[in-house]
Design a protein around this motif. Structure first.
Motif, PDB file in Angstrom:
ATOM      1  N   GLY A   9       0.811  -1.208   0.000  1.00 23.85           N
ATOM      2  CA  GLY A   9       0.000   0.000   0.000  1.00 23.85           C
ATOM      3  C   GLY A   9       0.847   1.261   0.000  1.00 23.85           C
ATOM      4  N   ILE A  10       1.914   1.257   0.789  1.00 24.83           N
ATOM      5  CA  ILE A  10       2.821   2.412   0.830  1.00 24.83           C
ATOM      6  C   ILE A  10       3.523   2.576  -0.516  1.00 24.83           C
ATOM      7  CG2 ILE A  10       4.957   3.295   1.866  1.00 24.83           C
ATOM      8  CD1 ILE A  10       4.019   2.085   4.522  1.00 24.83           C
ATOM      9  N   LEU A  11       3.908   1.461  -1.118  1.00 26.21           N
ATOM     10  CA  LEU A  11       4.547   1.525  -2.440  1.00 26.21           C
ATOM     11  C   LEU A  11       3.594   2.140  -3.465  1.00 26.21           C
ATOM     12  CD1 LEU A  11       6.988   0.779  -4.214  1.00 26.21           C
ATOM     13  CD2 LEU A  11       5.893  -1.439  -4.617  1.00 26.21           C
ATOM     14  N   PHE A  12       2.340   1.733  -3.428  1.00 29.32           N
ATOM     15  CA  PHE A  12       1.344   2.295  -4.338  1.00 29.32           C
ATOM     16  C   PHE A  12       1.177   3.794  -4.080  1.00 29.32           C
ATOM     17  CE2 PHE A  12      -1.448  -1.423  -6.006  1.00 29.32           C
ATOM     18  CZ  PHE A  12      -0.303  -2.110  -6.384  1.00 29.32           C
ATOM     19  N   PHE A  13       1.147   4.152  -2.793  1.00 32.93           N
ATOM     20  CA  PHE A  13       1.000   5.569  -2.457  1.00 32.93           C
ATOM     21  C   PHE A  13       2.202   6.378  -2.943  1.00 32.93           C
ATOM     22  CE2 PHE A  13       1.267   9.267   0.359  1.00 32.93           C
ATOM     23  CZ  PHE A  13      -0.017   9.778   0.219  1.00 32.93           C
ATOM     24  N   SER A  14       3.384   5.776  -2.892  1.00 33.49           N
ATOM     25  CA  SER A  14       4.591   6.474  -3.347  1.00 33.49           C
ATOM     26  C   SER A  14       4.517   6.783  -4.842  1.00 33.49           C
ATOM     27  CB  SER A  14       5.840   5.652  -3.028  1.00 33.49           C
ATOM     28  OG  SER A  14       5.894   4.474  -3.813  1.00 33.49           O
ATOM     29  N   ALA A  15       3.801   5.952  -5.604  1.00 34.78           N
ATOM     30  CA  ALA A  15       3.625   6.231  -7.030  1.00 34.78           C
ATOM     31  C   ALA A  15       2.814   7.503  -7.225  1.00 34.78           C
ATOM     32  CB  ALA A  15       2.936   5.049  -7.714  1.00 34.78           C
ATOM     33  N   ALA A  16       1.803   7.686  -6.385  1.00 36.57           N
ATOM     34  CA  ALA A  16       0.998   8.905  -6.457  1.00 36.57           C
ATOM     35  C   ALA A  16       1.832  10.132  -6.083  1.00 36.57           C
ATOM     36  CB  ALA A  16      -0.214   8.787  -5.544  1.00 36.57           C
ATOM     37  N   VAL A  17       2.714   9.967  -5.104  1.00 37.31           N
ATOM     38  CA  VAL A  17       3.602  11.059  -4.711  1.00 37.31           C
ATOM     39  C   VAL A  17       4.555  11.407  -5.857  1.00 37.31           C
ATOM     40  CG1 VAL A  17       5.427  11.775  -3.112  1.00 37.31           C
ATOM     41  CG2 VAL A  17       3.470  10.454  -2.278  1.00 37.31           C
ATOM     42  N   ALA A  18       5.104  10.383  -6.495  1.00 38.20           N
ATOM     43  CA  ALA A  18       6.000  10.614  -7.635  1.00 38.20           C
ATOM     44  C   ALA A  18       5.276  11.373  -8.739  1.00 38.20           C
ATOM     45  CB  ALA A  18       6.524   9.286  -8.164  1.00 38.20           C
ATOM     46  N   PHE A  19       4.020  11.038  -8.956  1.00 39.81           N
ATOM     47  CA  PHE A  19       3.224  11.732  -9.966  1.00 39.81           C
ATOM     48  C   PHE A  19       3.093  13.216  -9.622  1.00 39.81           C
ATOM     49  CE2 PHE A  19      -0.768  13.157 -11.873  1.00 39.81           C
ATOM     50  CZ  PHE A  19      -0.643  12.693 -13.171  1.00 39.81           C
ATOM     51  N   GLN A  20       2.839  13.506  -8.349  1.00 39.23           N
ATOM     52  CA  GLN A  20       2.729  14.901  -7.914  1.00 39.23           C
ATOM     53  C   GLN A  20       4.036  15.651  -8.131  1.00 39.23           C
ATOM     54  OE1 GLN A  20       0.121  16.530  -6.838  1.00 39.23           O
ATOM     55  NE2 GLN A  20      -1.262  15.203  -5.707  1.00 39.23           N
ATOM     56  N   LEU A  21       5.151  14.976  -7.838  1.00 33.65           N
ATOM     57  CA  LEU A  21       6.454  15.631  -7.990  1.00 33.65           C
ATOM     58  C   LEU A  21       6.799  15.868  -9.459  1.00 33.65           C
ATOM     59  CD1 LEU A  21       8.498  13.706  -5.258  1.00 33.65           C
ATOM     60  CD2 LEU A  21       7.528  16.011  -5.125  1.00 33.65           C
ATOM     61  N   VAL A  22       6.449  14.916 -10.317  1.00 35.64           N
ATOM     62  CA  VAL A  22       6.692  15.079 -11.748  1.00 35.64           C
ATOM     63  C   VAL A  22       5.830  16.205 -12.316  1.00 35.64           C
ATOM     64  CG1 VAL A  22       6.362  13.955 -13.997  1.00 35.64           C
ATOM     65  CG2 VAL A  22       7.480  12.721 -12.151  1.00 35.64           C
ATOM     66  N   THR A  23       4.662  16.406 -11.716  1.00 35.78           N
ATOM     67  CA  THR A  23       3.763  17.463 -12.175  1.00 35.78           C
ATOM     68  C   THR A  23       4.380  18.852 -12.016  1.00 35.78           C
ATOM     69  OG1 THR A  23       1.749  16.182 -11.787  1.00 35.78           O
ATOM     70  CG2 THR A  23       1.522  18.569 -11.748  1.00 35.78           C
ATOM     71  N   LEU A  24       5.206  19.041 -10.993  1.00 36.98           N
ATOM     72  CA  LEU A  24       5.760  20.366 -10.717  1.00 36.98           C
ATOM     73  C   LEU A  24       6.561  20.936 -11.892  1.00 36.98           C
ATOM     74  CD1 LEU A  24       6.817  20.052  -6.962  1.00 36.98           C
ATOM     75  CD2 LEU A  24       4.760  21.093  -7.934  1.00 36.98           C
ATOM     76  N   PRO A  25       7.585  20.231 -12.408  1.00 34.46           N
ATOM     77  CA  PRO A  25       8.318  20.802 -13.544  1.00 34.46           C
ATOM     78  C   PRO A  25       7.446  20.958 -14.783  1.00 34.46           C
ATOM     79  CG  PRO A  25       9.030  18.539 -13.118  1.00 34.46           C
ATOM     80  CD  PRO A  25       8.201  18.966 -11.952  1.00 34.46           C
ATOM     81  N   VAL A  26       6.427  20.107 -14.943  1.00 30.92           N
ATOM     82  CA  VAL A  26       5.517  20.247 -16.081  1.00 30.92           C
ATOM     83  C   VAL A  26       4.786  21.585 -15.999  1.00 30.92           C
ATOM     84  CG1 VAL A  26       3.434  19.330 -17.192  1.00 30.92           C
ATOM     85  CG2 VAL A  26       5.218  17.764 -16.400  1.00 30.92           C
ATOM     86  N   GLU A  27       4.272  21.906 -14.825  1.00 32.43           N
ATOM     87  CA  GLU A  27       3.530  23.155 -14.656  1.00 32.43           C
ATOM     88  C   GLU A  27       4.451  24.374 -14.737  1.00 32.43           C
ATOM     89  OE1 GLU A  27       0.316  23.422 -14.613  1.00 32.43           O
ATOM     90  OE2 GLU A  27       0.038  21.259 -14.678  1.00 32.43           O
ATOM     91  N   PHE A  28       5.624  24.294 -14.110  1.00 32.84           N
ATOM     92  CA  PHE A  28       6.554  25.426 -14.153  1.00 32.84           C
ATOM     93  C   PHE A  28       7.021  25.693 -15.584  1.00 32.84           C
ATOM     94  CE2 PHE A  28       7.888  24.270  -9.572  1.00 32.84           C
ATOM     95  CZ  PHE A  28       6.820  24.986  -9.070  1.00 32.84           C
ATOM     96  N   ASN A  29       7.288  24.632 -16.326  1.00 33.44           N
ATOM     97  CA  ASN A  29       7.750  24.782 -17.698  1.00 33.44           C
ATOM     98  C   ASN A  29       6.673  25.411 -18.579  1.00 33.44           C
ATOM     99  OD1 ASN A  29       7.897  23.302 -20.624  1.00 33.44           O
ATOM    100  ND2 ASN A  29       9.950  23.777 -19.861  1.00 33.44           N
ATOM    101  N   ALA A  30       5.423  24.974 -18.410  1.00 33.14           N
ATOM    102  CA  ALA A  30       4.327  25.556 -19.185  1.00 33.14           C
ATOM    103  C   ALA A  30       4.168  27.039 -18.870  1.00 33.14           C
ATOM    104  CB  ALA A  30       3.025  24.812 -18.903  1.00 33.14           C
ATOM    105  N   THR A  31       4.314  27.388 -17.597  1.00 30.46           N
ATOM    106  CA  THR A  31       4.211  28.789 -17.194  1.00 30.46           C
ATOM    107  C   THR A  31       5.337  29.625 -17.803  1.00 30.46           C
ATOM    108  OG1 THR A  31       2.999  28.443 -15.135  1.00 30.46           O
ATOM    109  CG2 THR A  31       4.476  30.333 -15.203  1.00 30.46           C
ATOM    110  N   ASN A  32       6.566  29.112 -17.771  1.00 29.71           N
ATOM    111  CA  ASN A  32       7.693  29.849 -18.325  1.00 29.71           C
ATOM    112  C   ASN A  32       7.554  30.051 -19.835  1.00 29.71           C
ATOM    113  OD1 ASN A  32       8.937  30.122 -15.832  1.00 29.71           O
ATOM    114  ND2 ASN A  32      10.117  28.235 -16.049  1.00 29.71           N
ATOM    115  N   ARG A  33       7.061  29.022 -20.527  1.00 31.30           N
ATOM    116  CA  ARG A  33       6.823  29.156 -21.962  1.00 31.30           C
ATOM    117  C   ARG A  33       5.804  30.271 -22.220  1.00 31.30           C
ATOM    118  NH1 ARG A  33       8.056  24.342 -25.122  1.00 31.30           N
ATOM    119  NH2 ARG A  33       8.946  22.709 -23.796  1.00 31.30           N
ATOM    120  N   ALA A  34       4.731  30.257 -21.427  1.00 31.19           N
ATOM    121  CA  ALA A  34       3.673  31.251 -21.605  1.00 31.19           C
ATOM    122  C   ALA A  34       4.198  32.661 -21.374  1.00 31.19           C
ATOM    123  CB  ALA A  34       2.520  30.949 -20.651  1.00 31.19           C
TER     124      ALA A  34
END
Length: 238
Positions: free
Chosen positions: A159-184
């Protein structure tokens, strides 16, 4: 027998839980801030006179994305880019209005469309992670609960391993959002969607939105650390 899962600090709350509550507070504050900032600059007309739709269409065309449509959707701050149907969807206050907020949000969403075209690595990683994360985030709490009820630490750690995947997804989201903002931000100034006097308003709108993603990632990370500390401590006590 499994001992109680806690630290026994006398006040019924461990330091990690306090940090999580503080992160939740930050998340609530960020949510209020993004709404307040959007509403404030929604009242400031852009000097270019462009609507959110105009800015998004122009930005898409400049990047060769002539075939990506833009659709209005109901609600406020419901703006998003759909990578499956390859369509930019803008909330009605963004789609139709000519304001600093409208142009800022519209161009941010187009930033994601450009990332998709260029196969931006972090966006590709997020798309590949999503199917598993969608399942794992739903299954994780049930696995941990079942592990506690049936005395199975193996289930707990799955269960913790599965939860860590969700955390990794949240962390990967950060550079995606920052990069989109910088492009804009870069394109909005270079193409004259806004002038330099309006850029501080754009920064406030987009930075407020970015803070919500930071807060969400922080909450998830702290929750993961708390699970690891609780159940790791329990394993050491066995």
């Amino acid at each position: 027998m499994y001992p109680s899962y806690g630290y026994g600090y006398g006040f019924g709350m461990d330091p990690m839980m306090i940090l999580i509550l503080l992160a939740f507070g930050l998340s609530l504050w960020a949510s209020f801030r993004v709404k307040g900032t959007f509403n404030r600059f929604a009242q400031v007309r852009a000097g270019s006179g462009m609507t959110g739709y105009d800015a998004a269409r122009r930005m898409l065309d400049l990047n060769g994305l002539y075939d990506v449509p833009i659709e209005p959707v109901p609600g406020t701050l419901s703006d998003h880019y759909d990578p499956i149907k390859r369509v930019v969807r803008l909330s009605e206050p963004v789609y139709y209005e000519s304001s600093i907020s409208a142009i800022s949000v519209a161009c941010h969403e187009v930033g994601h469309a450009i990332q998709h075209k260029e196969a931006y690595p972090m966006l590709v990683a997020r798309h590949r992670m999503f199917p598993f994360v969608n399942f794992a985030s739903s299954a994780s709490p049930f696995l941990m609960l079942a592990g506690v009820l049936f005395g199975s630490m193996n289930l707990v750690w799955v269960g913790i391993l599965f939860f860590s995947a969700a955390v990794a997804f949240q962390l990967v989201t950060l550079p995606v959002e920052f990069n989109a903002t910088n492009r804009a931000k870069r394109l909005m100034v270079s193409e004259g969607f806004i002038d330099l006097r309006e850029k501080p308003g754009v920064d406030r709108v987009l930075n407020a939105a970015a803070l919500t993603y930071v807060a969400a990632a922080l909450i998830s990370l702290l929750q993961l650390l708390r699970f690891v500390m609780i159940f790791g401590n329990n394993r050491n006590n066995d």
